[in-house]
Design an enzyme around this catalytic site. Structure first.
Site, PDB file in Angstrom:
ATOM      1  N   GLY A   6       0.806  -1.209   0.000  1.00  0.00           N
ATOM      2  CA  GLY A   6       0.000   0.000   0.000  1.00  0.00           C
ATOM      3  C   GLY A   6       0.837   1.257   0.000  1.00  0.00           C
ATOM      4  O   GLY A   6       2.049   1.217   0.219  1.00  0.00           O
ATOM      5  N   THR A   7       0.149   2.365  -0.219  1.00  0.00           N
ATOM      6  CA  THR A   7       0.793   3.672  -0.243  1.00  0.00           C
ATOM      7  C   THR A   7      -0.291   4.737  -0.328  1.00  0.00           C
ATOM      8  O   THR A   7      -1.469   4.424  -0.510  1.00  0.00           O
ATOM      9  CB  THR A   7       1.743   3.793  -1.457  1.00  0.00           C
ATOM     10  OG1 THR A   7       2.536   4.957  -1.311  1.00  0.00           O
ATOM     11  CG2 THR A   7       0.976   3.892  -2.764  1.00  0.00           C
ATOM     12  N   THR A   8       0.114   5.977  -0.236  1.00  0.00           N
ATOM     13  CA  THR A   8      -0.780   7.093  -0.547  1.00  0.00           C
ATOM     14  C   THR A   8       0.011   8.143  -1.303  1.00  0.00           C
ATOM     15  O   THR A   8       1.079   8.575  -0.854  1.00  0.00           O
ATOM     16  CB  THR A   8      -1.376   7.728   0.726  1.00  0.00           C
ATOM     17  OG1 THR A   8      -2.108   6.737   1.439  1.00  0.00           O
ATOM     18  CG2 THR A   8      -2.323   8.873   0.372  1.00  0.00           C
TER      19      THR A   8
END
Length: 199
Positions: A6-8
């Protein structure tokens, strides 16, 4: 078994330029692999992309875009615009839709004017004023939706981008909240910084 990553990443376009921001944590399943990965990659001195998804896929696409930008400059004697590069990337992704690159990309830049676009793995292309990608994007987009104003200056956009990524990091376990990479692109060029938070 599929491993969860995941990441943003976020992008904001204002009249003065474009701000891209991303967390710097690389996660794999329940483990944090590193807190110091760059998720915003410069393509030229005026255009950058954010990375969400397969690191190898994004790195390959970044190298390809860099080569295309240099070839265009050499052939035509002028810089490839952000909009043209976004369309090129959309075509590349769509050509490979049966064996897709596992990426979500924001592309932002200031060549003739500020431009910001979001691309999905199959080449879907949306030009917008603000956008977010990655596992923390539902949290980040809520902050952008609430805080974006048409008349924002570049510094206000930078602060909003930082807040959006940090907020996502507080609620999405796969997004880091301790350090944010920020790329500010204006008519004067590109500035990269890393903002650390102690708490």
């Amino acid at each position: 078994m599929e491993k969860k990553t995941g990441t943003t990443t976020v992008g904001i376009k204002v009249k003065d330029g474009v701000v891209l921001a991303a967390d710097t944590q690389a996660s794999l399943d329940h483990m944090v692999e590193t807190l110091n990965i760059k998720k915003i990659l410069p393509i030229t001195d005026r255009i950058a992309i954010t990375t969400a998804g397969s690191v190898g896929d994004v790195q390959m696409l970044a190298r390809l875009l860099e080569a295309e930008a240099r070839y265009y400059q050499f052939s035509w004697g002028r810089t490839l615009t952000t909009r043209a590069m976004a369309n090129l990337l959309s075509n590349l992704l769509n050509e490979n839709k049966w064996f897709p690159y596992m990426v979500q990309i924001i592309i932002g830049g200031y060549v003739d004017e500020p431009e910001l676009a979001n691309l999905d793995p199959l080449g879907g292309l949306v030009f917008d004023k603000y956008t977010a990608t990655g596992s923390g994007s539902p949290f980040a987009i809520a902050i952008l939706e609430d805080g974006y104003k048409e008349d924002m200056d570049i510094e206000e956009a930078r602060e909003l981008a930082l807040r959006a990524v940090r907020t996502a990091g507080k609620r999405d376990v796969y997004t880091g909240e301790r350090k944010v990479q920020v790329m500010t692109i204006t008519k004067d060029g590109m500035k990269e910084e890393f903002v650390k938070f102690n708490e």
